[in-house]
Enzyme design. Structure first.
Site, PDB file in Angstrom:
ATOM      1  N   HIS A  67       3.062  14.647   1.676  1.00  0.00           N
ATOM      2  CA  HIS A  67       2.436  15.951   1.403  1.00  0.00           C
ATOM      3  C   HIS A  67       3.501  16.997   1.670  1.00  0.00           C
ATOM      4  O   HIS A  67       4.338  16.819   2.569  1.00  0.00           O
ATOM      5  CB  HIS A  67       1.259  16.198   2.359  1.00  0.00           C
ATOM      6  CG  HIS A  67       0.085  15.302   2.141  1.00  0.00           C
ATOM      7  ND1 HIS A  67      -0.888  15.539   1.201  1.00  0.00           N
ATOM      8  CD2 HIS A  67      -0.261  14.132   2.737  1.00  0.00           C
ATOM      9  CE1 HIS A  67      -1.792  14.572   1.243  1.00  0.00           C
ATOM     10  NE2 HIS A  67      -1.430  13.701   2.159  1.00  0.00           N
TER      11      HIS A  67
ATOM     12  N   HIS B  93       1.640   5.377  -1.762  1.00  0.00           N
ATOM     13  CA  HIS B  93       1.319   6.554  -2.593  1.00  0.00           C
ATOM     14  C   HIS B  93       2.629   7.134  -3.127  1.00  0.00           C
ATOM     15  O   HIS B  93       3.441   7.640  -2.351  1.00  0.00           O
ATOM     16  CB  HIS B  93       0.593   7.618  -1.765  1.00  0.00           C
ATOM     17  CG  HIS B  93      -0.677   7.109  -1.155  1.00  0.00           C
ATOM     18  ND1 HIS B  93      -1.898   7.220  -1.778  1.00  0.00           N
ATOM     19  CD2 HIS B  93      -0.909   6.456   0.012  1.00  0.00           C
ATOM     20  CE1 HIS B  93      -2.829   6.660  -1.011  1.00  0.00           C
ATOM     21  NE2 HIS B  93      -2.262   6.191   0.069  1.00  0.00           N
ATOM     22  N   LEU B  94       2.805   7.047  -4.444  1.00  0.00           N
ATOM     23  CA  LEU B  94       4.023   7.609  -5.043  1.00  0.00           C
ATOM     24  C   LEU B  94       3.805   9.034  -5.528  1.00  0.00           C
ATOM     25  O   LEU B  94       4.757   9.742  -5.815  1.00  0.00           O
ATOM     26  CB  LEU B  94       4.485   6.736  -6.217  1.00  0.00           C
ATOM     27  CG  LEU B  94       5.072   5.367  -5.843  1.00  0.00           C
ATOM     28  CD1 LEU B  94       5.303   4.523  -7.098  1.00  0.00           C
ATOM     29  CD2 LEU B  94       6.373   5.522  -5.068  1.00  0.00           C
ATOM     30  N   ARG B  95       2.531   9.448  -5.664  1.00  0.00           N
ATOM     31  CA  ARG B  95       2.184  10.761  -6.249  1.00  0.00           C
ATOM     32  C   ARG B  95       2.642  10.795  -7.712  1.00  0.00           C
ATOM     33  O   ARG B  95       2.740   9.757  -8.350  1.00  0.00           O
ATOM     34  CB  ARG B  95       2.765  11.935  -5.439  1.00  0.00           C
ATOM     35  CG  ARG B  95       2.499  11.853  -3.934  1.00  0.00           C
ATOM     36  CD  ARG B  95       1.017  11.791  -3.571  1.00  0.00           C
ATOM     37  NE  ARG B  95       0.822  12.007  -2.131  1.00  0.00           N
ATOM     38  CZ  ARG B  95      -0.224  11.586  -1.461  1.00  0.00           C
ATOM     39  NH1 ARG B  95      -1.184  10.888  -2.067  1.00  0.00           N
ATOM     40  NH2 ARG B  95      -0.348  11.842  -0.184  1.00  0.00           N
TER      41      ARG B  95
ATOM     42  N   HIS C 193      -4.824  -0.500   5.570  1.00  0.00           N
ATOM     43  CA  HIS C 193      -4.393   0.281   6.753  1.00  0.00           C
ATOM     44  C   HIS C 193      -5.387   0.200   7.924  1.00  0.00           C
ATOM     45  O   HIS C 193      -5.947   1.198   8.338  1.00  0.00           O
ATOM     46  CB  HIS C 193      -4.091   1.738   6.388  1.00  0.00           C
ATOM     47  CG  HIS C 193      -5.111   2.479   5.561  1.00  0.00           C
ATOM     48  ND1 HIS C 193      -6.457   2.387   5.755  1.00  0.00           N
ATOM     49  CD2 HIS C 193      -4.951   3.361   4.546  1.00  0.00           C
ATOM     50  CE1 HIS C 193      -7.070   3.157   4.904  1.00  0.00           C
ATOM     51  NE2 HIS C 193      -6.188   3.762   4.148  1.00  0.00           N
TER      52      HIS C 193
ATOM     53  N   HIS D 238       0.868  -1.191   0.000  1.00  0.00           N
ATOM     54  CA  HIS D 238       0.000   0.000   0.000  1.00  0.00           C
ATOM     55  C   HIS D 238       0.897   1.231   0.000  1.00  0.00           C
ATOM     56  O   HIS D 238       1.505   1.563   1.014  1.00  0.00           O
ATOM     57  CB  HIS D 238      -0.921   0.015   1.228  1.00  0.00           C
ATOM     58  CG  HIS D 238      -1.851   1.192   1.254  1.00  0.00           C
ATOM     59  ND1 HIS D 238      -3.210   1.061   1.448  1.00  0.00           N
ATOM     60  CD2 HIS D 238      -1.641   2.519   1.111  1.00  0.00           C
ATOM     61  CE1 HIS D 238      -3.780   2.257   1.422  1.00  0.00           C
ATOM     62  NE2 HIS D 238      -2.842   3.167   1.222  1.00  0.00           N
TER      63      HIS D 238
ATOM     64  N   HIS E 265     -10.495   1.432   1.303  1.00  0.00           N
ATOM     65  CA  HIS E 265     -10.289   2.376   2.403  1.00  0.00           C
ATOM     66  C   HIS E 265     -11.558   2.247   3.237  1.00  0.00           C
ATOM     67  O   HIS E 265     -12.618   2.729   2.840  1.00  0.00           O
ATOM     68  CB  HIS E 265     -10.094   3.809   1.892  1.00  0.00           C
ATOM     69  CG  HIS E 265      -9.917   4.789   3.013  1.00  0.00           C
ATOM     70  ND1 HIS E 265      -8.723   5.414   3.283  1.00  0.00           N
ATOM     71  CD2 HIS E 265     -10.782   5.213   3.972  1.00  0.00           C
ATOM     72  CE1 HIS E 265      -8.862   6.184   4.355  1.00  0.00           C
ATOM     73  NE2 HIS E 265     -10.106   6.092   4.785  1.00  0.00           N
TER      74      HIS E 265
ATOM     75  N   ASN F 287      -4.879   7.433  -6.260  1.00  0.00           N
ATOM     76  CA  ASN F 287      -5.587   8.685  -5.911  1.00  0.00           C
ATOM     77  C   ASN F 287      -4.793   9.923  -6.308  1.00  0.00           C
ATOM     78  O   ASN F 287      -4.459  10.767  -5.501  1.00  0.00           O
ATOM     79  CB  ASN F 287      -5.953   8.713  -4.413  1.00  0.00           C
ATOM     80  CG  ASN F 287      -4.749   8.665  -3.489  1.00  0.00           C
ATOM     81  OD1 ASN F 287      -3.721   8.100  -3.824  1.00  0.00           O
ATOM     82  ND2 ASN F 287      -4.889   9.262  -2.317  1.00  0.00           N
TER      83      ASN F 287
ATOM     84  N   LEU G 146      -5.067   9.141   7.799  1.00  0.00           N
ATOM     85  CA  LEU G 146      -6.396   8.524   7.847  1.00  0.00           C
ATOM     86  C   LEU G 146      -6.284   7.047   7.486  1.00  0.00           C
ATOM     87  O   LEU G 146      -5.485   6.710   6.613  1.00  0.00           O
ATOM     88  CB  LEU G 146      -7.337   9.237   6.878  1.00  0.00           C
ATOM     89  CG  LEU G 146      -7.780  10.626   7.367  1.00  0.00           C
ATOM     90  CD1 LEU G 146      -8.477  11.384   6.255  1.00  0.00           C
ATOM     91  CD2 LEU G 146      -8.685  10.518   8.596  1.00  0.00           C
TER      92      LEU G 146
ATOM     93  N   LYS H   1      -9.253   0.004  -6.394  1.00  0.00           N
ATOM     94  CA  LYS H   1      -9.294   0.609  -5.065  1.00  0.00           C
ATOM     95  C   LYS H   1     -10.607   1.341  -4.862  1.00  0.00           C
ATOM     96  O   LYS H   1     -11.002   2.158  -5.684  1.00  0.00           O
ATOM     97  CB  LYS H   1      -8.123   1.598  -4.954  1.00  0.00           C
ATOM     98  CG  LYS H   1      -8.062   2.348  -3.639  1.00  0.00           C
ATOM     99  CD  LYS H   1      -7.605   1.448  -2.508  1.00  0.00           C
ATOM    100  CE  LYS H   1      -7.828   2.091  -1.161  1.00  0.00           C
ATOM    101  NZ  LYS H   1      -6.636   2.572  -0.523  1.00  0.00           N
TER     102      LYS H   1
ATOM    103  N   ASP I 202       1.487   2.651   3.493  1.00  0.00           N
ATOM    104  CA  ASP I 202       0.646   3.836   3.290  1.00  0.00           C
ATOM    105  C   ASP I 202       1.496   5.100   3.304  1.00  0.00           C
ATOM    106  O   ASP I 202       1.018   6.165   3.684  1.00  0.00           O
ATOM    107  CB  ASP I 202      -0.478   3.909   4.337  1.00  0.00           C
ATOM    108  CG  ASP I 202      -1.550   4.924   3.965  1.00  0.00           C
ATOM    109  OD1 ASP I 202      -1.628   5.299   2.777  1.00  0.00           O
ATOM    110  OD2 ASP I 202      -2.299   5.353   4.861  1.00  0.00           O
TER     111      ASP I 202
ATOM    112  N   ALA J 289      -3.879  14.772   5.467  1.00  0.00           N
ATOM    113  CA  ALA J 289      -3.675  13.475   6.127  1.00  0.00           C
ATOM    114  C   ALA J 289      -2.682  12.652   5.319  1.00  0.00           C
ATOM    115  O   ALA J 289      -2.827  12.520   4.106  1.00  0.00           O
ATOM    116  CB  ALA J 289      -5.002  12.734   6.213  1.00  0.00           C
TER     117      ALA J 289
HETATM  118  N1  LIG Z   1      -3.552   7.707   4.589  1.00  0.00           N
HETATM  119  C1  LIG Z   1      -3.632   9.004   4.467  1.00  0.00           C
HETATM  120  O1  LIG Z   1      -3.769   9.687   5.465  1.00  0.00           O
HETATM  121  N2  LIG Z   1      -3.576   9.626   3.273  1.00  0.00           N
HETATM  122  C2  LIG Z   1      -3.494   9.029   1.973  1.00  0.00           C
HETATM  123  C3  LIG Z   1      -4.807   8.469   1.522  1.00  0.00           C
HETATM  124  C4  LIG Z   1      -5.222   7.199   2.187  1.00  0.00           C
HETATM  125  O2  LIG Z   1      -4.527   6.194   2.150  1.00  0.00           O
HETATM  126  O3  LIG Z   1      -6.325   7.173   2.795  1.00  0.00           O
HETATM  127  C5  LIG Z   1      -2.995  10.079   0.983  1.00  0.00           C
HETATM  128  O4  LIG Z   1      -3.105   9.847  -0.220  1.00  0.00           O
HETATM  129  O5  LIG Z   1      -2.458  11.114   1.418  1.00  0.00           O
HETATM  130 ZN   LIG Z   2      -3.128   5.113   1.503  1.00  0.00          ZN
HETATM  131 ZN   LIG Z   3      -6.783   5.142   2.707  1.00  0.00          ZN
END
Ligand SMILES: NC(=O)N[C@@H](CC(=O)O)C(=O)O
Ligand SMILES: [Zn+2]
Ligand SMILES: [Zn+2]
Length: 346
Positions: free
Chosen positions: A250, A15-17, A173, A13, A135, A41, A218, A98, A246, A262
């Site tokens: 940011h 997020h690479l952006r 998560h 899990h 999620h 996302n 989150l 997802k 996760d 988050a």
């Molecule tokens: N976990 C988080 O707090 N943020 C994640 C989104 C997610 O996994 O819910 C994000 O993309 O910033």
């Molecule tokens: Zn996530």
């Molecule tokens: Zn999530």
């Protein structure tokens, strides 16, 4: 010096952006993980096969010299997702789709507002052998944020699991004892990922002595009894629970903000922090299953062939990381000392 060598792990899990951020995030994860489930996302989200193929290529292009890091792509479900979208995404190499309840988390505005309307899509996913990643939080205004995961299980997850017994579902998560218990008792088609922050912290670490925006993610950190329940399931060595950082960067200015985002950017220290937890629990021997075996087994993918060595050595997580665009990010656990370090150059 104590060392621990495990089969190369994967991050189930992540997020690479996108854009400028990829040079930073891909390198940080590729330093120790061979594969990662890449969350869709983005803005706009990855909602079809063409977007998925293009995003995958941008990630591959951002790999450091010599890296064989492999992104495993996912499709973002919306109210408009069709059976054809699923089939095309699968053909394009997607391993999962997802499901974010609309408004539940970062960049989820375009997500699903009527979960039950997606049942025909779940039907096709079940047939195609495509995993459903969730999620798991409801978004109803009147449901307290600390209860949103628990309510999601009863209202949303139980009906899906009953209706689609052959659909593989990853409850992402997880943060509560209810989720840990639900997954433990569910069929073998249900598993969960657990983040480093939910094993290391509880809501006191978010709120006592001042708000700690870099511990805000989150689903939000819960009380210590929930943290203890998560630690218990990883300690048990159950194959239903596996590593998903996760890691979700940011910009510093977006975290240290009157309406802070988050997400914890943990890629710099994730495997080390899991090692720290497993050592505290006295089960370092169970780290390899959690980090390198159970996820691959659940996804039906081969386990990695290489290995990664952790050395027991103190080091300090940097206070900030500067992105190529000059903007700083504060990594998770910035300024803290960690007792394990992944050996470089492997
Ligand atoms: N976990 C988080 O707090 N943020 C994640 C989104 C997610 O996994 O819910 C994000 O993309 O910033
Ligand atoms: Zn996530
Ligand atoms: Zn999530």
């Amino acid at each position: 010096m104590a060392t621990l060598t495990i089969q190369t792990p994967d991050d189930w899990h992540l997020h690479l952006r996108d854009g400028d951020m990829l040079a930073e995030t891909v390198a940080a994860t590729a330093r120790c993980f061979h594969r990662a489930i890449v969350m869709p996302n983005l803005v706009p989200p990855v909602v079809n096969a063409d977007m998925l193929i293009a995003y995958r290529q941008r990630i591959l292009d951002a790999r450091p010299e010599g890296s064989d890091f492999e992104p495993l792509m996912t499709l973002f479900l919306t109210n408009q997702t069709s059976a054809e979208d699923i089939i095309a995404a699968k053909a394009a190499g997607a391993v999962a789709a997802k499901m974010y309840p609309a408004g539940a988390t970062t960049n989820s505005a375009a997500a699903v507002s009527q979960l039950e309307a997606l049942y025909p899509v779940f039907e096709v996913m079940q047939q195609q052998g495509m995993l459903l990643l969730v999620h798991g939080e409801v978004t109803d205004q009147h449901i307290d944020i600390f209860d949103r995961e628990k309510v999601f299980i009863d209202q949303k997850l139980v009906p899906i699991v009953e209706r689609f017994p052959d659909l593989k579902v990853v409850f992402e998560h997880i943060t509560t004892s209810e989720a840990a218990q639900f997954v433990s008792q569910a069929s073998d088609n249900i598993a969960a990922t657990i983040t480093p922050q939910h094993l290391l912290l509880n809501r006191n670490d978010l709120l006592v002595g001042g708000v700690r925006p870099h511990n805000f993610c989150l689903p939000v950190l819960k009380r210590n009894t929930h943290q203890a329940a998560l630690r218990d399931v990883v300690k048990s060595g159950s194959a239903k629970f596996f590593l998903g950082t996760d890691s979700a960067p940011h910009a510093k200015e977006a975290k240290e903000n009157a309406c802070g985002c988050a997400g914890c950017y943990s890629a710099w220290s994730a495997l080390e922090l899991y090692a720290h937890v497993f050592e505290e629990l006295g089960v370092l021997d169970k780290l390899e299953g959690f980090a390198s075996h159970y996820g691959a087994d659940f996804y039906g993918l081969p386990r990695n062939t290489g290995s990664v060595t952790l050395v027991r050595e103190d080091w300090t997580i940097p206070a900030e990381i500067i992105l190529p665009n000059g903007k700083p990010i504060v990594p998770f656990f910035a300024g803290e000392t960690v007792h394990w370090k992944v050996q470089a150059g492997i």
